[in-house]
Design a protein around this motif. Structure first.
Motif, PDB file in Angstrom:
ATOM      1  N   MET A 121       0.830  -1.180   0.000  1.00 28.98           N
ATOM      2  CA  MET A 121       0.000   0.000   0.000  1.00 28.98           C
ATOM      3  C   MET A 121       0.875   1.244   0.000  1.00 28.98           C
ATOM      4  O   MET A 121       1.909   1.276   0.618  1.00 28.98           O
ATOM      5  N   ASN A 122       0.395   2.243  -0.638  1.00 27.76           N
ATOM      6  CA  ASN A 122       1.068   3.526  -0.667  1.00 27.76           C
ATOM      7  C   ASN A 122       1.036   4.131   0.724  1.00 27.76           C
ATOM      8  O   ASN A 122       0.026   4.088   1.402  1.00 27.76           O
ATOM      9  N   GLY A 176      -4.708  -4.586   7.160  1.00 35.66           N
ATOM     10  CA  GLY A 176      -3.810  -5.361   6.347  1.00 35.66           C
ATOM     11  C   GLY A 176      -4.019  -5.286   4.853  1.00 35.66           C
ATOM     12  O   GLY A 176      -3.066  -5.271   4.113  1.00 35.66           O
ATOM     13  N   TRP A 177      -5.241  -5.283   4.404  1.00 37.92           N
ATOM     14  CA  TRP A 177      -5.514  -5.283   2.970  1.00 37.92           C
ATOM     15  C   TRP A 177      -4.597  -6.281   2.268  1.00 37.92           C
ATOM     16  O   TRP A 177      -3.945  -5.975   1.279  1.00 37.92           O
ATOM     17  N   ALA A 178      -4.563  -7.481   2.803  1.00 37.17           N
ATOM     18  CA  ALA A 178      -3.634  -8.513   2.334  1.00 37.17           C
ATOM     19  C   ALA A 178      -3.867  -8.895   0.882  1.00 37.17           C
ATOM     20  O   ALA A 178      -2.907  -9.110   0.137  1.00 37.17           O
ATOM     21  N   LEU A 194     -12.921  -5.743  -2.644  1.00 34.62           N
ATOM     22  CA  LEU A 194     -14.149  -5.919  -1.860  1.00 34.62           C
ATOM     23  C   LEU A 194     -13.899  -6.771  -0.620  1.00 34.62           C
ATOM     24  O   LEU A 194     -14.354  -6.442   0.475  1.00 34.62           O
ATOM     25  N   ARG A 195     -13.175  -7.867  -0.784  1.00 37.30           N
ATOM     26  CA  ARG A 195     -12.906  -8.738   0.369  1.00 37.30           C
ATOM     27  C   ARG A 195     -12.078  -8.014   1.442  1.00 37.30           C
ATOM     28  O   ARG A 195     -12.319  -8.176   2.631  1.00 37.30           O
ATOM     29  N   ASP A 196     -11.115  -7.211   1.015  1.00 37.27           N
ATOM     30  CA  ASP A 196     -10.334  -6.456   1.992  1.00 37.27           C
ATOM     31  C   ASP A 196     -11.202  -5.420   2.699  1.00 37.27           C
ATOM     32  O   ASP A 196     -11.075  -5.214   3.913  1.00 37.27           O
ATOM     33  N   LEU A 197     -12.090  -4.778   1.971  1.00 39.60           N
ATOM     34  CA  LEU A 197     -13.025  -3.837   2.600  1.00 39.60           C
ATOM     35  C   LEU A 197     -13.944  -4.549   3.587  1.00 39.60           C
ATOM     36  O   LEU A 197     -14.230  -4.038   4.672  1.00 39.60           O
ATOM     37  N   MET A 198     -14.387  -5.743   3.209  1.00 38.24           N
ATOM     38  CA  MET A 198     -15.242  -6.532   4.094  1.00 38.24           C
ATOM     39  C   MET A 198     -14.484  -6.920   5.361  1.00 38.24           C
ATOM     40  O   MET A 198     -15.031  -6.848   6.467  1.00 38.24           O
ATOM     41  N   ASP A 199     -13.222  -7.308   5.216  1.00 35.36           N
ATOM     42  CA  ASP A 199     -12.403  -7.654   6.378  1.00 35.36           C
ATOM     43  C   ASP A 199     -12.232  -6.445   7.298  1.00 35.36           C
ATOM     44  O   ASP A 199     -12.325  -6.557   8.519  1.00 35.36           O
ATOM     45  N   GLU A 200     -11.958  -5.299   6.695  1.00 32.12           N
ATOM     46  CA  GLU A 200     -11.789  -4.081   7.491  1.00 32.12           C
ATOM     47  C   GLU A 200     -13.062  -3.770   8.268  1.00 32.12           C
ATOM     48  O   GLU A 200     -13.017  -3.486   9.468  1.00 32.12           O
TER      49      GLU A 200
END
Length: 182
Positions: A1-2, A10-12, A121-127
């Motif tokens: 990530m920037n 994490g936005w893994a 979308l999955r990273d947003l859902m995890d967050e």
């Protein structure tokens, strides 16, 4: 990530795909207009207008949408999605007390159907799950992204004519596990 846009949980998946983000600037308006136009190609393909008229209409549509989004959601994150230093799309999200609302997520055509949108979308859902919130998004009923959202567990909360308001709620156990592990 920037480093310009810090990660929260994490936005893994995005990181695995080499994705990064940066905040939009006025210098990005031409790119953002191109991203918007790319999402309108199919609906204007059948319009009996000359190409120049179609392009002008879509440009005005983008400008009005951009102003509306920014006026309605002044606290949102207005992000360019990047891959390998190249701008590939836009992600606009506002984090409200009860939910994360995706205002817009659009990728250039060559990045659609590659798993990039699903990873985002999955990273947003995890967050959201990590803080016990839902995720919502308006999706045009005939947009191919509707299938992806439904597959990921989004359900129709409201039928708004051309659009459906979709909502995803984290399983209760997900939020509890994250809270307990802290």
């Amino acid at each position: 990530m920037n480093a310009d846009v810090p990660l929260q949980f994490g936005w893994a998946r995005a990181a695995e795909l080499g994705l990064g983000f940066r905040r939009i600037t006025d210098d990005d308006l031409a790119f953002l207009a191109r991203v918007h136009a790319s999402s309108r190609v199919d609906e204007f393909a059948v319009a009996p207008w000359p190409e120049a008229q179609k392009a002008a209409f879509v440009h005005v549509q983008f400008n009005l949408q951009h102003l509306h989004f920014q006026k309605q959601h002044p606290d949102a994150d207005w992000l360019i999605v990047m891959r390998g230093g190249e701008d590939i799309g836009r992600l606009y999200i506002v984090r409200w007390p009860t939910q994360h609302r995706i205002i817009d997520i659009t990728l250039l055509p060559e990045y659609r159907g590659t798993g990039t949108g699903e990873a985002l979308l999955r990273d947003l859902m995890d967050e959201a799950a990590g803080v016990g919130k839902a995720v919502s998004i308006h999706v045009e009923k005939h947009n191919p992204a509707m299938r992806l959202c439904r597959r990921l567990g989004f359900t129709v909360e409201e039928d708004e004519g051309l659009y459906n308001l979709l909502r995803w709620k984290a399983p209760r156990t997900t939020a509890l596990k994250l809270v307990r592990s802290r």
